[in-house]
Design a protein around this motif. Sequence first.
Motif, PDB file in Angstrom:
ATOM      1  N   GLU A   5       0.780  -1.286   0.061  1.00 47.02           N
ATOM      2  CA  GLU A   5      -0.012   0.021   0.085  1.00 47.02           C
ATOM      3  C   GLU A   5       1.078   0.987  -0.123  1.00 47.02           C
ATOM      4  O   GLU A   5       1.921   1.319   0.354  1.00 47.02           O
ATOM      5  CB  GLU A   5      -0.860   0.077   1.334  1.00 47.02           C
ATOM      6  CG  GLU A   5      -1.898  -1.102   1.192  1.00 47.02           C
ATOM      7  CD  GLU A   5      -2.957  -0.742   0.251  1.00 47.02           C
ATOM      8  OE1 GLU A   5      -3.400   0.506  -0.211  1.00 47.02           O
ATOM      9  OE2 GLU A   5      -3.511  -1.710  -0.567  1.00 47.02           O
ATOM     10  N   HIS A 299      -4.029   0.200  -6.184  1.00 46.81           N
ATOM     11  CA  HIS A 299      -3.720   0.174  -4.574  1.00 46.81           C
ATOM     12  C   HIS A 299      -5.067  -0.094  -4.003  1.00 46.81           C
ATOM     13  O   HIS A 299      -5.067  -0.556  -2.666  1.00 46.81           O
ATOM     14  CB  HIS A 299      -3.622   1.554  -4.226  1.00 46.81           C
ATOM     15  CG  HIS A 299      -2.138   2.154  -4.909  1.00 46.81           C
ATOM     16  ND1 HIS A 299      -0.756   1.256  -4.411  1.00 46.81           N
ATOM     17  CD2 HIS A 299      -1.701   3.087  -5.641  1.00 46.81           C
ATOM     18  CE1 HIS A 299       0.108   1.779  -5.209  1.00 46.81           C
ATOM     19  NE2 HIS A 299      -0.291   2.574  -5.949  1.00 46.81           N
ATOM     20  N   SER A 300      -6.382  -0.139  -4.499  1.00 45.22           N
ATOM     21  CA  SER A 300      -7.681  -0.415  -4.062  1.00 45.22           C
ATOM     22  C   SER A 300      -8.501  -1.119  -4.983  1.00 45.22           C
ATOM     23  O   SER A 300      -8.415  -0.697  -6.239  1.00 45.22           O
ATOM     24  CB  SER A 300      -8.124   0.861  -3.426  1.00 45.22           C
ATOM     25  OG  SER A 300      -9.501   0.662  -2.783  1.00 45.22           O
ATOM     26  N   GLU A 303     -11.270   1.434  -6.694  1.00 40.95           N
ATOM     27  CA  GLU A 303     -10.669   2.447  -7.613  1.00 40.95           C
ATOM     28  C   GLU A 303     -11.227   2.030  -9.074  1.00 40.95           C
ATOM     29  O   GLU A 303     -11.307   0.999  -9.260  1.00 40.95           O
ATOM     30  CB  GLU A 303      -9.212   2.587  -7.392  1.00 40.95           C
ATOM     31  CG  GLU A 303      -8.286   1.569  -7.927  1.00 40.95           C
ATOM     32  CD  GLU A 303      -6.881   1.817  -7.955  1.00 40.95           C
ATOM     33  OE1 GLU A 303      -6.498   2.438  -6.584  1.00 40.95           O
ATOM     34  OE2 GLU A 303      -5.982   1.641  -8.485  1.00 40.95           O
TER      35      GLU A 303
END
Length: 477
Positions: A5, A299-300, A303
């Motif tokens: 992350e 990262h997510s 998103e």
Amino acid sequence: MDVPEPIPAVQEATVVFVINRAWSPSSDDRATYDATRKYWKVGARTRDRATYALGVAGGIVRGAYRIQQWHQSGDKSRWGFVRVPAPELRAVGTSIERLAPPRGAANPVRLYLDGIPASDTTTVREIARELNAEPLARIMYGQRELFHSNFLAWFFDSLPKLADAVFRNLAHDDPQNTVSVRHSEREREQLDLVFHWPDASPLVIENKVFSLPQRDQLDAYRKKTARWKASKVSHVLLSMSPLQDLPEDWTYLSYQELSERIELALEDSLHESYEVETLRRYSRVVRLLNALLDNTQVHSMQEPVWLDDAQFVEIESRQTRSALLKLRANRVKELLIDAIPRVGQAESGMTHSQPFVGWRRRINLNGIQIEAGWQYQGGQFRLCVVLPHLESHSEQARALREKFAHKHPELFSFEHLFEILNVSADQIRPDHRFGHFAPSFVYRYVKAPELTVSQLVEASQSTAYELQRLFDIAPDT
């Protein structure tokens, strides 16, 4: 592929200490603290303002501390600190690659005295502006991997002491080596770089910047070097992204670590010249580029699948913008490989200046081998088939593909996807016919411009299970 992350925002003044030399994967909490706490060149302004200290190795935060007080080294030339752990930052194990290096940060002490900003779209624009201001970046835009390979060969030949501080410990000692003159080679047997020392094994460097490395390519290079007369050859993959299944005889070197190695070598050098300043600027360009490419990471899961084109408007090179979008598609593809059943094949790429990602599997349909699956590009989520037996650019073949699609509407049914994609039957296009990409691709689509990564994964899983149900395919075939 596990991706760290990004470091979260830190409101208070923070100092980052690069501890590559002192830290190793076996370092415990005490060893990490000892590597971080002393001794550094830190000015009075920094000591007065800094609240937090981070120890960073390989671009990853290894220790996070709240500074209680500073103390001088024995010769009073540097400073160390006493701390308490700072778990409130949630920083340990996160990546700092998204951070553009502060100006003048060609040393292991990096100052974020206004805090560490949150990751957002303005960061991309700021990094792009910084890159545009660097002459070396302008040269890099047009040549990419070629630029870096040529620059590193120049570095090895022109600044041997500094280059040895950066690269020598990546090669094996070999007193029996017959090489008499230290030198570099470019494109030997299609290998990007080979460094030679009289007392060491050859060091092969495969260089990847925007493209992702492939294991079969590394295996092919290893077969080539196995034929060399040297008793042992060292292999390094220099890349912005690690390879998940790196072969045992290859070592991964990130561009982040390359920059840190260069900065540490420069820290120990008292020599200043045009060449040294050029190297210093190159290190900064690498850090900026690394921060830029970090924005293509997933990262997510919440998103959007595609990056906002407006984020990259400041990048003046169209080639570089396209490469970043293609890299994002590739990263999504790698995530899909882990998330969907291990059947079929995920794909990614660029067509008509737009990135795409997709997945298809082979199906035996009444004795005819076809491929069925989905593709996502330009806001269109397509259910598609590829028909090798009707592959042609002719109008007659197109008509036969259209007829085949009408005969098998189940391959283009969005019913199992309505809820996932938040669409309905009246949004399916084209009406009463099919879209075609010659020579063999047939599809129908719905508009879904804002799909998240999570939605795409769920849609992919649902499509795989639907094909399994329709054609009674075993899960592991």
